[in-house]
Design a protein around this motif. Structure first.
Motif, short mmCIF file in Angstrom:
data_model
loop_
_atom_site.label_atom_id
_atom_site.label_comp_id
_atom_site.label_asym_id
_atom_site.label_seq_id
_atom_site.Cartn_x
_atom_site.Cartn_y
_atom_site.Cartn_z
N ASN A 52 -1.86 2.42 -6.74
CA ASN A 52 -1.55 1.04 -6.43
C ASN A 52 -2.30 0.04 -7.30
O ASN A 52 -2.27 -1.14 -7.05
N ASP A 77 0.85 -1.19 0.00
CA ASP A 77 0.00 0.00 0.00
C ASP A 77 0.88 1.24 0.00
O ASP A 77 1.42 1.62 1.02
N ASN A 78 1.01 1.87 -1.19
CA ASN A 78 1.80 3.10 -1.26
C ASN A 78 0.91 4.33 -1.19
O ASN A 78 1.37 5.44 -1.38
#
Length: 153
Positions: free
Chosen positions: A93, A88-89
């Motif tokens: 994503n 999870d950026n």
């Protein structure tokens, strides 16, 4: 729902021989479609009408996978698949990437007005303000309509 949309409960194969169906997905909140482009970006945009050259960028083949109930979604125009970026950026994503049969990050469950990662159960949603298509790893979308999709023709 406007625009002549139909509620999506599950997407059956187009035929027993091909096992593949073709769909466009419109978001309940924004009424925009999941779209890609020649640069392979993924975003939401106005749902184009048939005959517009951008229409095929909003059409997705649902190809059955070896995982029961999971589909690989490949774009009709680019041939690239929706892929969940592992981790999870916070943004971007979900991307389009070359299709890889059996890649678990490219497998999606399409049912009950949702598109959910088969592996991580991340829910595909329209970020709205940014037009990004993202996936939430927390299991819910707020407000819920941003994580709901209708299949349109």
């Amino acid at each position: 729902m406007t625009l002549g949309t139909a509620t999506l409960t599950s997407v059956p194969p187009a035929s027993a021989t091909s096992g593949t169906s073709l769909a466009r997905f419109s978001n309940w909140a924004t009424q925009e479609c999941i779209t890609t482009n020649p640069d392979h970006h993924l975003f939401s945009r106005y749902c184009y009408v048939a005959g517009d050259y951008k229409y095929a960028y909003q059409q997705w083949y649902l190809q059955p996978s070896m995982w029961a109930g999971a589909w690989q979604l490949s774009n009709r125009k680019t041939g690239r698949c929706l892929e969940l970026v592992d981790g999870d950026n916070g943004q971007d994503n979900v991307v389009t990437a070359p299709c890889e049969p059996g890649n678990p990050l490219q497998l999606w469950i399409v049912e009950n007005q949702s598109i959910v990662s088969a592996v991580h159960k991340a829910i595909l949603y329209d970020h709205g303000a940014t037009t990004d298509i993202r996936a939430t790893w927390g299991g819910s979308v707020n407000p819920p309509a941003y994580g709901r999709w209708s299949q349109i023709s």
